[in-house]
Design an enzyme around this catalytic site. Structure first.
Site, short mmCIF file in Angstrom:
data_model
loop_
_atom_site.label_atom_id
_atom_site.label_comp_id
_atom_site.label_asym_id
_atom_site.label_seq_id
_atom_site.Cartn_x
_atom_site.Cartn_y
_atom_site.Cartn_z
N ASP A 59 0.75 -1.17 0.01
CA ASP A 59 -0.05 0.12 -0.10
C ASP A 59 0.92 1.14 -0.04
O ASP A 59 1.96 1.32 0.51
CB ASP A 59 -0.97 0.05 1.22
CG ASP A 59 -1.90 -1.25 1.11
OD1 ASP A 59 -2.39 -1.44 0.21
OD2 ASP A 59 -2.41 -1.46 2.07
N ASP A 62 -7.01 -1.20 -4.63
CA ASP A 62 -8.03 -0.80 -3.60
C ASP A 62 -9.08 0.21 -4.38
O ASP A 62 -10.28 0.18 -4.20
CB ASP A 62 -7.56 -0.22 -2.41
CG ASP A 62 -6.58 -1.47 -1.87
OD1 ASP A 62 -7.07 -2.48 -2.16
OD2 ASP A 62 -5.86 -1.00 -1.01
#
Length: 190
Positions: A142, A156
């Site tokens: 991330d 995402d």
């Protein structure tokens, strides 16, 4: 008089049902091509950005971009908000089953709505990209950090946007047709 259902059509007797042309709802070649193109583009974009981040930033290192927006290298072994961090195998299986279900749904309903390949393509592409990382690395990278929200990645974002597209299509399909005002109808030439 009887209570029979009388249908007007080209059948030899008025009591035989008239065949009605049905639109096939299953995905055709163009829908599959659109779905694949969108999913592959989402996977490529997500994998490329993760590769850039891991190649340029050490784990937990960040670069301030503007305002609350940072690029920060983070590893997440769970799903959204770090949930199920210790259950990577379960997350892999559930994600795989969800992708398989979406593909089966698309095979049966791909031409139901023109934005279905876009919405499902984004959701499938994002899911597969994160799935590849979980299988290969045991975690996802991330890097989009807004400070007030847990860090996330492009996959995402694609999943969220895809779900919003699908919800928008569903809400639009459920709306009753707009009625034309008498004024609009009377202004048309006959």
């Amino acid at each position: 008089m009887t209570d029979r259902d009388v249908r007007v059509g080209s059948s030899p007797d008025a009591y035989a049902p008239v065949l009605v042309g049905e639109r096939k709802l299953g995905a055709g070649a163009s829908q599959w091509l659109a779905l694949a193109a969108i999913a592959l583009a989402a996977i490529a974009a997500d994998q490329l950005t993760k590769h850039i981040v891991t190649g340029r930033l050490q784990l937990d290192e960040g670069v301030h971009i503007v305002g609350p927006f940072w690029i920060r290298h983070v590893q997440n072994s769970g799903i959204a908000f770090g949930l199920f961090a210790q259950a990577t195998a379960v997350v892999i299986v559930v994600t795989g089953l969800a992708v398989a279900w979406m593909l089966a749904f698309f095979a049966r309903s791909g031409s139901r709505h023109p934005v279905l390949p876009v919405g499902l393509g984004l959701v499938i592409g994002g899911s597969v990209s994160n799935l590849v990382d979980r299988v290969r690395l045991g975690y996802v990278t991330d890097f989009i950090d807004l400070r007030w929200w847990p860090a996330f990645n492009l996959a995402d974002s694609f999943i969220v946007v895809g779900v919003l597209v699908l919800l928008g299509a569903l809400m639009h399909a459920e709306r009753p047709p707009r009625r034309q005002h008498l004024r609009d109808a009377s202004s048309r030439p006959s």
